[in-house]
Write a protein that holds these residues in place. Structure first.
Motif, mmCIF file in Angstrom:
data_model
loop_
_atom_site.group_PDB
_atom_site.id
_atom_site.type_symbol
_atom_site.label_atom_id
_atom_site.label_comp_id
_atom_site.label_asym_id
_atom_site.label_seq_id
_atom_site.Cartn_x
_atom_site.Cartn_y
_atom_site.Cartn_z
ATOM 1 N N MET A 64 0.828 -1.198 0.000
ATOM 2 C CA MET A 64 0.000 0.000 0.000
ATOM 3 C C MET A 64 0.872 1.261 0.000
ATOM 4 N N ALA A 65 0.372 2.304 -0.601
ATOM 5 C CA ALA A 65 1.030 3.603 -0.580
ATOM 6 C C ALA A 65 0.370 4.474 0.469
ATOM 7 N N ARG A 66 1.165 5.217 1.195
ATOM 8 C CA ARG A 66 0.627 6.158 2.185
ATOM 9 C C ARG A 66 0.355 7.477 1.482
ATOM 10 N N ILE A 67 -0.889 7.906 1.517
ATOM 11 C CA ILE A 67 -1.307 9.137 0.858
ATOM 12 C C ILE A 67 -1.560 10.187 1.931
ATOM 13 N N ARG A 68 -0.719 11.189 1.962
ATOM 14 C CA ARG A 68 -0.829 12.228 2.985
ATOM 15 C C ARG A 68 -2.089 13.067 2.761
ATOM 16 N N GLY A 69 -2.819 13.343 3.828
ATOM 17 C CA GLY A 69 -4.030 14.153 3.736
ATOM 18 C C GLY A 69 -3.752 15.505 3.103
ATOM 19 N N ALA A 70 -4.694 15.990 2.338
ATOM 20 C CA ALA A 70 -4.484 17.242 1.610
ATOM 21 C C ALA A 70 -5.806 17.791 1.102
ATOM 22 N N ASP A 71 -5.762 19.046 0.715
ATOM 23 C CA ASP A 71 -6.848 19.667 -0.043
ATOM 24 C C ASP A 71 -6.499 19.535 -1.521
ATOM 25 N N VAL A 113 -9.205 15.470 1.980
ATOM 26 C CA VAL A 113 -9.174 14.071 2.406
ATOM 27 C C VAL A 113 -8.097 13.917 3.468
ATOM 28 N N ASP A 114 -8.376 13.084 4.469
ATOM 29 C CA ASP A 114 -7.396 12.785 5.504
ATOM 30 C C ASP A 114 -6.410 11.733 4.999
ATOM 31 N N THR A 115 -5.307 11.581 5.708
ATOM 32 C CA THR A 115 -4.281 10.617 5.343
ATOM 33 C C THR A 115 -4.851 9.192 5.343
ATOM 34 N N PHE A 116 -4.462 8.409 4.343
ATOM 35 C CA PHE A 116 -4.922 7.020 4.240
ATOM 36 C C PHE A 116 -3.890 6.218 3.467
ATOM 37 N N ARG A 117 -4.056 4.907 3.471
ATOM 38 C CA ARG A 117 -3.219 4.020 2.662
ATOM 39 C C ARG A 117 -4.102 3.378 1.596
ATOM 40 N N ILE A 118 -3.514 3.157 0.426
ATOM 41 C CA ILE A 118 -4.266 2.569 -0.675
ATOM 42 C C ILE A 118 -3.380 1.573 -1.419
ATOM 43 N N ASP A 119 -3.988 0.484 -1.885
ATOM 44 C CA ASP A 119 -3.257 -0.491 -2.683
ATOM 45 C C ASP A 119 -2.608 0.195 -3.878
ATOM 46 N N ILE A 120 -1.358 -0.156 -4.150
ATOM 47 C CA ILE A 120 -0.710 0.447 -5.306
ATOM 48 C C ILE A 120 -1.259 -0.106 -6.610
ATOM 49 N N GLU A 164 -14.990 7.889 -3.088
ATOM 50 C CA GLU A 164 -14.711 8.434 -4.413
ATOM 51 C C GLU A 164 -13.685 9.571 -4.332
ATOM 52 N N ALA A 165 -13.780 10.395 -3.285
ATOM 53 C CA ALA A 165 -12.837 11.507 -3.124
ATOM 54 C C ALA A 165 -11.423 10.993 -2.880
ATOM 55 N N GLU A 166 -11.291 9.942 -2.068
ATOM 56 C CA GLU A 166 -9.971 9.344 -1.844
ATOM 57 C C GLU A 166 -9.428 8.756 -3.133
ATOM 58 N N TRP A 167 -10.283 8.052 -3.854
ATOM 59 C CA TRP A 167 -9.832 7.411 -5.093
ATOM 60 C C TRP A 167 -9.301 8.446 -6.069
ATOM 61 N N VAL A 184 -9.156 -2.120 -15.525
ATOM 62 C CA VAL A 184 -10.478 -2.483 -15.013
ATOM 63 C C VAL A 184 -11.096 -1.312 -14.263
ATOM 64 N N TRP A 185 -12.403 -1.202 -14.358
ATOM 65 C CA TRP A 185 -13.141 -0.282 -13.499
ATOM 66 C C TRP A 185 -12.941 -0.695 -12.046
ATOM 67 N N GLU A 186 -12.903 0.283 -11.155
ATOM 68 C CA GLU A 186 -12.683 0.007 -9.743
ATOM 69 C C GLU A 186 -13.853 0.528 -8.905
ATOM 70 N N TRP A 187 -14.406 -0.371 -8.086
ATOM 71 C CA TRP A 187 -15.513 -0.007 -7.211
ATOM 72 C C TRP A 187 -15.052 0.971 -6.127
ATOM 73 N N CYS A 188 -15.899 1.946 -5.833
ATOM 74 C CA CYS A 188 -15.700 2.846 -4.690
ATOM 75 C C CYS A 188 -16.823 2.627 -3.682
ATOM 76 N N ALA A 189 -16.654 3.157 -2.490
ATOM 77 C CA ALA A 189 -17.618 2.941 -1.416
ATOM 78 C C ALA A 189 -18.936 3.667 -1.654
ATOM 79 N N ASP A 190 -18.906 4.793 -2.340
ATOM 80 C CA ASP A 190 -20.039 5.706 -2.406
ATOM 81 C C ASP A 190 -21.204 5.209 -3.259
ATOM 82 N N TRP A 191 -22.408 5.568 -2.837
ATOM 83 C CA TRP A 191 -23.551 5.514 -3.744
ATOM 84 C C TRP A 191 -23.355 6.582 -4.811
ATOM 85 N N PHE A 192 -23.830 6.301 -6.021
ATOM 86 C CA PHE A 192 -23.661 7.238 -7.128
ATOM 87 C C PHE A 192 -24.795 8.251 -7.167
#
Length: 285
Positions: A1-8, A32-39, A139-142, A209-217
């Motif tokens: 995973m990559a660490r993504i520093r929170g930012a505007d 968005v606040d800091t999070f980790r995401i699969d590379i 979706e915002a994190e993605w 591939v399309w990637e699913w996000c948590a949000d309702w559309f």
């Protein structure tokens, strides 16, 4: 995973080549606040580990079929499956197609264990995340992660699709949906670490591939949503998909742009739907 520093950052686009009806715009400030995401997207190998450990049965297996792109289905299967969706006749509903038999009975994963898992519904992806101790990205994190630190660029690497003639993603070349030159090296899925990563070290946030996000559309919820860690609407009928796939082409679906959006019902599966996971990083108390 990559660490993504929170930012505007500036989310969305007003690109004229986009789809305004999808709610791609307006451009708006988001935090968005800091999070980790699969590379990279979850692979067949990783998903196989989950299945072996949990005994989970995907929705494509439960339903008994999934959609396979017509050029990847065998002639025998196409003869046995004459009925196709009127609006998307390139999709063949194949009995027995699921993640481990992506083109239906007789197909295998022997040389595709490092390709992204496909034929996974949003519900399937959520089950994997529950097992792995992760979650789906908002979706915002993605979008922030997919941009790789660039501001308002069309793609994760800039504004030109093939800089200096170099292919940077797995999408359609040729005449959709009948002729694919595979100039980028692939007709179907590619290994998850194909092409150069973006500025955050993430692979294939455009195409493959399309990637699913948590949000309702929703095409309009973001117009009134919170700007800090937005979560999408509280309810809906379809979940957000991001990134485009190997079937995207400028003549039909140029949604491989980093701000482009799509959606599908949570129980839907097809040969171009996958996902990647994130982990929250607790804020020190």
């Amino acid at each position: 995973m990559a660490r993504i520093r929170g930012a505007d950052y500036r989310m969305g686009t007003e690109d004229r080549s986009g789809f305004s009806a999808d709610g791609e715009g307006p451009v708006r400030p988001v935090r968005v606040d800091t999070f980790r995401i699969d590379i990279a997207a979850v692979t067949n190998w990783q998903f196989a580990e989950f299945i072996a450990a949990s005994g989970y049965r995907t929705e494509a297996e439960t339903f008994g079929w999934s959609y396979v792109f017509h050029m990847l289905a065998s002639e025998e299967i196409k003869r046995r499956t004459p009925q196709r969706p009127d609006s998307t006749p390139w999709w063949v509903p194949v009995s027995g197609a699921y993640w481990a038999a992506p083109e239906g009975p007789g197909s295998e994963l022997d040389d595709r264990m490092e390709h992204p898992v496909i034929h996974v519904s949003w519900n399937d992806a959520l089950a994997y995340c529950d097992w792995a101790g992760t979650r789906l990205p908002t979706e915002a994190e993605w979008e922030y992660a997919a941009r790789g630190g660039l501001d308002q660029r069309r793609y994760p690497w800039g504004d030109k699709l093939t800089p200096k003639g170099e292919h940077r993603c797995n999408i359609w070349q040729g005449t959709f949906p009948e002729s694919n030159t595979s100039a980028d090296g692939w007709i179907g899925t590619a290994p998850v670490d194909s092409y150069k990563p973006n500025g955050f070290g993430l692979y294939n946030t455009s195409g493959n591939v399309w990637e699913w996000c948590a949000d309702w559309f929703s095409p309009s919820h973001h117009l009134r949503a919170e700007r800090s860690n937005p979560q999408g609407p509280a309810q809906g009928q379809r979940r957000v998909l991001r990134g485009g796939s190997y079937l995207c082409h400028r003549s039909y679906c140029n949604r491989y742009r980093v701000a482009a959006r799509s959606s599908n019902t949570p129980d839907s599966s097809a040969g171009n739907l996958g996902f990647r996971c994130v982990r929250s990083i607790p804020v020190p108390g």
